[in-house]
Design a protein around this motif. Sequence first.
Motif, mmCIF file in Angstrom:
data_model
loop_
_atom_site.group_PDB
_atom_site.id
_atom_site.type_symbol
_atom_site.label_atom_id
_atom_site.label_comp_id
_atom_site.label_asym_id
_atom_site.label_seq_id
_atom_site.Cartn_x
_atom_site.Cartn_y
_atom_site.Cartn_z
ATOM 1 N N LEU A 127 -25.634 -22.814 -27.226
ATOM 2 C CA LEU A 127 -24.313 -23.214 -26.740
ATOM 3 C C LEU A 127 -23.178 -22.626 -27.569
ATOM 4 C CD1 LEU A 127 -24.780 -26.969 -25.746
ATOM 5 C CD2 LEU A 127 -24.547 -24.991 -24.233
ATOM 6 N N LEU A 128 -23.495 -22.066 -28.733
ATOM 7 C CA LEU A 128 -22.465 -21.403 -29.531
ATOM 8 C C LEU A 128 -21.916 -20.170 -28.820
ATOM 9 C CD1 LEU A 128 -24.025 -21.747 -33.087
ATOM 10 C CD2 LEU A 128 -21.786 -22.614 -32.402
ATOM 11 N N HIS A 178 -17.554 -26.980 -29.876
ATOM 12 C CA HIS A 178 -16.100 -26.813 -29.796
ATOM 13 C C HIS A 178 -15.386 -28.043 -30.353
ATOM 14 C CE1 HIS A 178 -17.174 -23.766 -26.683
ATOM 15 N NE2 HIS A 178 -16.058 -23.184 -27.072
ATOM 16 N N VAL A 179 -15.874 -29.219 -29.948
ATOM 17 C CA VAL A 179 -15.232 -30.463 -30.376
ATOM 18 C C VAL A 179 -15.383 -30.645 -31.885
ATOM 19 C CG1 VAL A 179 -15.257 -32.975 -30.154
ATOM 20 C CG2 VAL A 179 -15.592 -31.537 -28.128
ATOM 21 N N ASP A 199 -14.897 -21.792 -23.840
ATOM 22 C CA ASP A 199 -14.231 -22.915 -23.187
ATOM 23 C C ASP A 199 -13.150 -22.433 -22.222
ATOM 24 O OD1 ASP A 199 -12.053 -22.180 -24.743
ATOM 25 O OD2 ASP A 199 -12.147 -23.914 -26.068
ATOM 26 N N ALA A 200 -12.376 -23.380 -21.672
ATOM 27 C CA ALA A 200 -11.345 -23.031 -20.690
ATOM 28 C C ALA A 200 -10.252 -22.157 -21.272
ATOM 29 C CB ALA A 200 -10.744 -24.310 -20.105
ATOM 30 N N ASN A 201 -10.120 -22.148 -22.588
ATOM 31 C CA ASN A 201 -9.156 -21.276 -23.253
ATOM 32 C C ASN A 201 -9.741 -19.910 -23.591
ATOM 33 O OD1 ASN A 201 -6.889 -23.069 -23.383
ATOM 34 N ND2 ASN A 201 -7.965 -24.235 -24.966
ATOM 35 N N PHE A 228 -13.269 -29.268 -19.732
ATOM 36 C CA PHE A 228 -12.448 -28.236 -20.367
ATOM 37 C C PHE A 228 -13.311 -27.062 -20.839
ATOM 38 C CE2 PHE A 228 -9.895 -32.035 -20.648
ATOM 39 C CZ PHE A 228 -8.612 -31.596 -20.403
ATOM 40 N N GLY A 229 -14.568 -27.071 -20.430
ATOM 41 C CA GLY A 229 -15.470 -26.000 -20.832
ATOM 42 C C GLY A 229 -15.910 -26.094 -22.279
ATOM 43 N N MET A 230 -15.640 -27.224 -22.913
ATOM 44 C CA MET A 230 -15.957 -27.387 -24.329
ATOM 45 C C MET A 230 -17.363 -27.962 -24.514
ATOM 46 S SD MET A 230 -12.339 -28.866 -25.837
ATOM 47 C CE MET A 230 -12.583 -28.304 -27.540
#
Length: 251
Positions: A131-132, A108-109, A136-138, A102-104
């Motif tokens: 990575l910040l 993100h999690v 993500d996919a959204n 999900f590109g997370m």
Amino acid sequence: MVPLDSQPIKIGEDAFGRCITLANLVLPQGSNAMENSFDGCALLKDRFGEGGPGTIVTGLISRFDDFPVHKMCYYHFSTTAQELRQCIENQEEVEESLVDKFGMTAFHVLFSNAEPRGELLQVLLNKFPYLLGWKDANGKLAMEYLVTNWTPENKILLEMALQSWMLSRLTSWGATLWMEVIQSKVQAILAEDDKEQRETLCKEAYSAFARYENVEATSILEMVLWKRTITNSEQNTKGPKLMVLDRGECR
């Protein structure tokens, strides 16, 4: 978040009908769903296929099977900083484990939780601050989830994240003016009470920082090309005289 030791869940009709961007969910083994439980979940259907609710439930049961760092951040209340640190060390050379389907990222999690823990954030910042900047996919940065759930505790976490990701890097570059600009933007984010305006300020800070990164990367490349040109010139001349360099050729 569904607790790690939960009993199987039966998902009712249209339970996630309006959850178009739903991604950060794990279901316990044995769970099942009604035929239209995920009708509005475009992202889940895209990632797990159009095989009906059964394929989505299966996908959510195994949501983080190949992403142990993400899984620990999802179940953050039962994860210690040492456990997360060890897990990262075990996965460090596996690039595919840093970003899920999900590109997370783990950020993100963690930030999708209502009360993310600072000690776990610090472990992630020590290893993967870059990575910040991943969307993500959204199309969302991890910090956008944090500013949506605005609490005094999350405000402190956002400041920690931006300090490690943006301000520390600008300081290491010696970019004082850039650092002052970003520092001003960070303070504006932290002082803003309006959710939409806060999200806008976050995007502006990210855009400014990304622009500075591009300038810094270009400057480093220019220096490398200049050094190579000078070295080649020294090798091709018998005396100390160097060829005239065209700075435009290095751009």
